[in-house]
Scaffold this motif. Structure first.
Motif, PDB file in Angstrom:
ATOM      1  N   THR A  48      45.993  33.168  39.709  1.00 14.86           N
ATOM      2  CA  THR A  48      46.988  34.217  39.483  1.00 14.86           C
ATOM      3  C   THR A  48      48.283  33.894  40.230  1.00 14.86           C
ATOM      4  OG1 THR A  48      45.223  35.844  39.230  1.00 14.86           O
ATOM      5  CG2 THR A  48      47.419  36.712  39.653  1.00 14.86           C
ATOM      6  N   ARG A  49      48.152  33.448  41.488  1.00 13.56           N
ATOM      7  CA  ARG A  49      49.316  33.109  42.312  1.00 13.56           C
ATOM      8  C   ARG A  49      50.078  31.919  41.710  1.00 13.56           C
ATOM      9  NH1 ARG A  49      47.072  31.082  46.568  1.00 13.56           N
ATOM     10  NH2 ARG A  49      48.013  29.056  46.449  1.00 13.56           N
ATOM     11  N   GLY A  69      41.095  39.565  38.988  1.00 13.92           N
ATOM     12  CA  GLY A  69      40.763  39.812  40.396  1.00 13.92           C
ATOM     13  C   GLY A  69      40.038  38.667  41.089  1.00 13.92           C
ATOM     14  N   PRO A  90      42.374  34.782  42.475  1.00 14.66           N
ATOM     15  CA  PRO A  90      43.682  34.990  43.111  1.00 14.66           C
ATOM     16  C   PRO A  90      44.542  33.727  43.153  1.00 14.66           C
ATOM     17  CG  PRO A  90      41.934  35.011  44.756  1.00 14.66           C
ATOM     18  CD  PRO A  90      41.267  34.994  43.407  1.00 14.66           C
ATOM     19  N   THR A  91      43.925  32.562  43.312  1.00  9.83           N
ATOM     20  CA  THR A  91      44.698  31.316  43.394  1.00  9.83           C
ATOM     21  C   THR A  91      45.357  31.019  42.059  1.00  9.83           C
ATOM     22  OG1 THR A  91      43.191  30.475  45.071  1.00  9.83           O
ATOM     23  CG2 THR A  91      44.613  28.858  43.997  1.00  9.83           C
TER      24      THR A  91
END
Length: 177
Positions: free
Chosen positions: A148-149, A142, A145-146
């Motif tokens: 994960t993207r 969580g 995010p960067t």
């Protein structure tokens, strides 16, 4: 007459689970370089990298090692830079020297700054690969995010799929995806 050493198909000595080996497999795939893979199991037989045969090939007794153009190279970043210099298309590094230096700085930091520390190595590999290996460590992605993207986007690329640890000839059946 046999093939000259320079014309011979490259041979990558790799371990499916080694992130350094994966880095080189990705570069080879992105550049469309076909190679033969020789698995070196870092756990089995007390570590196959310690065999006399492998020591003769790579005195550092580490994977990856790449036999190419009549020489044997070790250290993932050195291998990738060699591939970039001898097979420049497609480019992996920016053409602009300042941007290229920044990319190398980040790569060096990951390879020599973060990776050797087991805690950070786990943290880093978990962040960059929330798939087969990342799930092992149950890190909440969580807050990242960067990463994960980026991870999701990279894993869509064919070069990342074919080079993935779960897809290697030496990947144990239960870890194959």
């Amino acid at each position: 007459m046999g093939m000259s050493a320079a014309a011979a198909k490259p041979i990558l000595y790799s371990y499916f689970r080694s992130s350094c080996s994966w880095r080189v497999r990705i570069a080879l795939a992105l550049k469309g370089i076909s190679y033969d893979l020789v698995p070196v199991n870092l756990v089995k037989d007390g570590g196959q990298q310690f065999s006399a045969e492998f020591k003769a090939l790579n005195p550092m007794q580490q994977v990856p090692a790449l036999k190419i153009d009549g020489i044997t190279l070790s250290q993932s970043l050195a291998i990738i830079h060699y591939l970039e210099e001898t097979r420049p298309n497609p480019r992996l590094l920016p053409q602009d020297p300042k941007k290229r230096a920044q990319v190398r700085m980040v790569a060096d930091h990951i390879a020599s700054g973060i990776q050797p520390l087991q805690h950070w190595s786990r943290f880093y590999s978990t962040l960059l690969d929330a798939t087969v290996w990342g799930m092992k460590f149950k890190v909440d992605m969580g807050p990242y995010p960067t990463i994960t993207r980026i991870n999701k986007a990279l894993l869509e690329l064919e070069a990342f799929k074919v080079s993935h640890p779960s897809q290697q000839p030496d990947t144990p059946a239960e870890l194959q995806a």
